[in-house]
Design a protein around this motif. Sequence first.
Motif, PDB file in Angstrom:
ATOM      1  N   ARG A 163       0.809  -1.150  -0.321  1.00  0.00           N
ATOM      2  CA  ARG A 163       0.126  -0.107   0.161  1.00  0.00           C
ATOM      3  C   ARG A 163       0.799   1.423  -0.123  1.00  0.00           C
ATOM      4  N   ASP A 164       1.899   1.514   0.793  1.00  0.00           N
ATOM      5  CA  ASP A 164       2.951   2.614   0.741  1.00  0.00           C
ATOM      6  C   ASP A 164       3.694   2.958  -0.848  1.00  0.00           C
ATOM      7  N   LEU A 165       3.617   1.869  -1.423  1.00  0.00           N
ATOM      8  CA  LEU A 165       4.470   1.798  -2.788  1.00  0.00           C
ATOM      9  C   LEU A 165       3.659   1.963  -3.627  1.00  0.00           C
ATOM     10  N   LEU A 166       2.037   2.484  -3.481  1.00  0.00           N
ATOM     11  CA  LEU A 166       0.956   2.911  -4.430  1.00  0.00           C
ATOM     12  C   LEU A 166       0.979   4.532  -3.546  1.00  0.00           C
ATOM     13  N   ALA A 167       0.396   4.757  -2.109  1.00  0.00           N
ATOM     14  CA  ALA A 167       0.840   5.929  -1.969  1.00  0.00           C
ATOM     15  C   ALA A 167       2.043   6.766  -2.189  1.00  0.00           C
ATOM     16  N   ASP A 168       3.272   6.527  -2.255  1.00  0.00           N
ATOM     17  CA  ASP A 168       4.488   7.002  -2.418  1.00  0.00           C
ATOM     18  C   ASP A 168       4.426   7.370  -4.227  1.00  0.00           C
ATOM     19  N   GLY A 169       4.242   6.511  -5.178  1.00  0.00           N
ATOM     20  CA  GLY A 169       3.587   6.388  -6.061  1.00  0.00           C
ATOM     21  C   GLY A 169       2.953   8.071  -7.114  1.00  0.00           C
ATOM     22  N   LEU A 170       2.095   8.368  -5.683  1.00  0.00           N
ATOM     23  CA  LEU A 170       1.442   9.125  -6.382  1.00  0.00           C
ATOM     24  C   LEU A 170       2.795  10.797  -6.722  1.00  0.00           C
ATOM     25  N   VAL A 171       3.516  11.130  -6.025  1.00  0.00           N
ATOM     26  CA  VAL A 171       4.205  11.491  -5.367  1.00  0.00           C
ATOM     27  C   VAL A 171       5.200  11.684  -6.408  1.00  0.00           C
ATOM     28  N   ALA A 172       5.787  10.866  -6.592  1.00  0.00           N
ATOM     29  CA  ALA A 172       7.765   9.876  -7.246  1.00  0.00           C
ATOM     30  C   ALA A 172       7.060   8.936  -7.522  1.00  0.00           C
ATOM     31  N   ASP A 173       7.738   8.952  -8.638  1.00  0.00           N
ATOM     32  CA  ASP A 173       9.202   7.622  -8.997  1.00  0.00           C
ATOM     33  C   ASP A 173       9.374   6.488  -8.143  1.00  0.00           C
ATOM     34  N   SER A 174       8.743   5.348  -8.494  1.00  0.00           N
ATOM     35  CA  SER A 174       8.719   4.880  -6.905  1.00  0.00           C
ATOM     36  C   SER A 174       8.465   3.302  -7.911  1.00  0.00           C
ATOM     37  N   GLY A 175       9.444   2.593  -6.948  1.00  0.00           N
ATOM     38  CA  GLY A 175       9.714   0.946  -6.835  1.00  0.00           C
ATOM     39  C   GLY A 175      10.767   0.625  -7.606  1.00  0.00           C
ATOM     40  N   GLU A 176      10.652  -0.661  -7.144  1.00  0.00           N
ATOM     41  CA  GLU A 176      12.229  -1.072  -8.097  1.00  0.00           C
ATOM     42  C   GLU A 176      12.259  -2.222  -8.222  1.00  0.00           C
ATOM     43  N   GLY A 177      11.071  -3.012  -8.045  1.00  0.00           N
ATOM     44  CA  GLY A 177      11.005  -4.494  -8.368  1.00  0.00           C
ATOM     45  C   GLY A 177      10.432  -4.789  -9.807  1.00  0.00           C
ATOM     46  N   ASP A 178       9.292  -5.256  -9.745  1.00  0.00           N
ATOM     47  CA  ASP A 178       8.934  -6.059 -11.009  1.00  0.00           C
ATOM     48  C   ASP A 178       6.712  -4.706 -11.239  1.00  0.00           C
ATOM     49  N   PRO A 236       1.266  15.607 -14.890  1.00  0.00           N
ATOM     50  CA  PRO A 236       1.273  15.399 -13.548  1.00  0.00           C
ATOM     51  C   PRO A 236      -0.817  14.130 -12.433  1.00  0.00           C
ATOM     52  N   GLU A 237      -1.302  14.777 -13.703  1.00  0.00           N
ATOM     53  CA  GLU A 237      -2.700  14.139 -13.294  1.00  0.00           C
ATOM     54  C   GLU A 237      -3.101  12.133 -13.673  1.00  0.00           C
ATOM     55  N   LEU A 238      -1.926  12.072 -14.515  1.00  0.00           N
ATOM     56  CA  LEU A 238      -2.193  10.950 -13.956  1.00  0.00           C
ATOM     57  C   LEU A 238      -1.130  10.179 -14.081  1.00  0.00           C
ATOM     58  N   LEU A 239      -0.812   8.751 -13.413  1.00  0.00           N
ATOM     59  CA  LEU A 239      -0.164   7.926 -12.860  1.00  0.00           C
ATOM     60  C   LEU A 239       0.239   6.840 -13.904  1.00  0.00           C
TER      61      LEU A 239
END
Length: 156
Positions: free
Chosen positions: A74-89, A99-102
């Motif tokens: 859930r934290d990855l989804l929240a982080d992704g709202l404001v900045a590039d997030s995630g390192e894996g799949d 920026p209104e689109l993810l």
Amino acid sequence: MLHFEWESSLKECSMMAKNHRTIIRFATVFSLAALPGVSAPVRVELRYETRDPYAVAVIFNAGQSHQVRWEVARDLLADGLVADSGEGDMRIGPCPDKPELLLITLRSPSGQATFETPAEKLAQFLNDTYDIVEPGDEHRWMSVDEALNRLLPNDL
């Protein structure tokens, strides 16, 4: 069972509580970026359950009777709202020119797919989950016995 509907027919959220277990379901449509300038709609369900309060299931309807399920923090989804997030799949972040689109990129051994979705939809879903389990309180919802029962074979 409580049922909430928003203005758009593309999204639906329902919540149900049963034996202190709450499930939030949010139906929406992501756009699969197939080629530059070409996209295809894909029905998606975001699902949050209090029995696994750290995770969100992202369930893609890949055909009439086929679903593809990805589990994501859930934290990855929240982080992704404001900045590039995630390192894996799964990687998620705001679209650089809109920026209104993810942008949500999924990688597997069989290939890669990139989806677009309005940030507002994901933010609404996350806010609904925070109404049930506040960030930082996830551990209070965890049942060690239940988690071990799911992980370990029953014949031990």
